[in-house]
Design an enzyme around this catalytic site. Structure first.
Site, PDB file in Angstrom:
ATOM      1  N   CYS A 120       0.692  -0.698  -0.176  1.00 41.16           N
ATOM      2  CA  CYS A 120      -0.082   0.012   0.003  1.00 41.16           C
ATOM      3  C   CYS A 120       0.605   0.924  -0.003  1.00 41.16           C
ATOM      4  O   CYS A 120       0.173   2.400  -0.837  1.00 41.16           O
ATOM      5  CB  CYS A 120      -1.072   0.333   1.226  1.00 41.16           C
ATOM      6  SG  CYS A 120      -1.779  -1.410   1.086  1.00 41.16           S
ATOM      7  N   ALA A 121       2.277   1.535   1.189  1.00 40.72           N
ATOM      8  CA  ALA A 121       3.020   2.597   1.145  1.00 40.72           C
ATOM      9  C   ALA A 121       3.215   2.568  -1.110  1.00 40.72           C
ATOM     10  O   ALA A 121       3.924   3.820  -0.838  1.00 40.72           O
ATOM     11  CB  ALA A 121       3.946   2.092   2.133  1.00 40.72           C
TER      12      ALA A 121
END
Length: 166
Positions: free
Chosen positions: A60-61
């Protein structure tokens, strides 16, 4: 509904699956400043909407950083990253990562986005990884429900769809 797994285990997606050609469902989420935000806040813009489980995870990052870089190169496209993370955590993460071109929004309060776009995972109350491109008239022009939540989306296809949307 899309068949989605999380760490190879099937999950149940709550809500309605969104398809290309649909009118984009409205939703209410919270900004990092705890203000309500809806689809109407982005009227007249192309929206590249990414649903992610949590900006505090590796995939996600990386995804949010990638779309932050790409957003700087696209005209009239607003990138929204929506998760169940609290607005405070999103703001802290964005400040630490230098995220300035993406609006991170929290669906934790009502799961309005998750249910409207069919990405709320019943088993863990997180959002499944998905991408939606919505044109300036709020028509859905691109949809990707990532089959395995821990995998990356098709960045190139989503970016191309956003650039081609009007």
């Amino acid at each position: 509904m899309a068949n989605v797994t999380f760490s190879q285990e099937p999950v149940t997606l709550v809500g309605n699956e969104v398809k290309v050609g649909d009118k984009a469902p409205n939703f209410t989420v919270l900004s990092n400043e705890l203000k309500e935000v809806t689809l109407d806040n982005y009227e007249g813009k192309v929206k590249l909407i990414t649903a992610v489980p949590s900006v505090d995870t590796g995939v996600c990052a990386a995804e949010t950083r990638r779309f932050n870089e790409e957003a700087a190169k696209m005209e009239n496209v607003q990138v929204l990253t929506i998760s169940m993370d609290l607005p405070f955590a999103q703001a802290r993460w964005c400040a630490a990562e230098g995220i300035e071109n993406v609006d991170t929004l929290s669906d934790h309060k009502d799961a309005s986005f998750g249910e409207s776009y069919g990405v709320l995972m019943k088993e863990n109350r997180l959002l499944a990884r998905a991408i939606f491109v919505v044109d300036s008239n709020n028509q859905v022009t691109y949809v990707e429900y990532v089959p395995e939540v821990t995998d990356h989306p098709n960045y190139e296809a989503a970016i191309e769809a956003a650039k081609n949307a009007k």
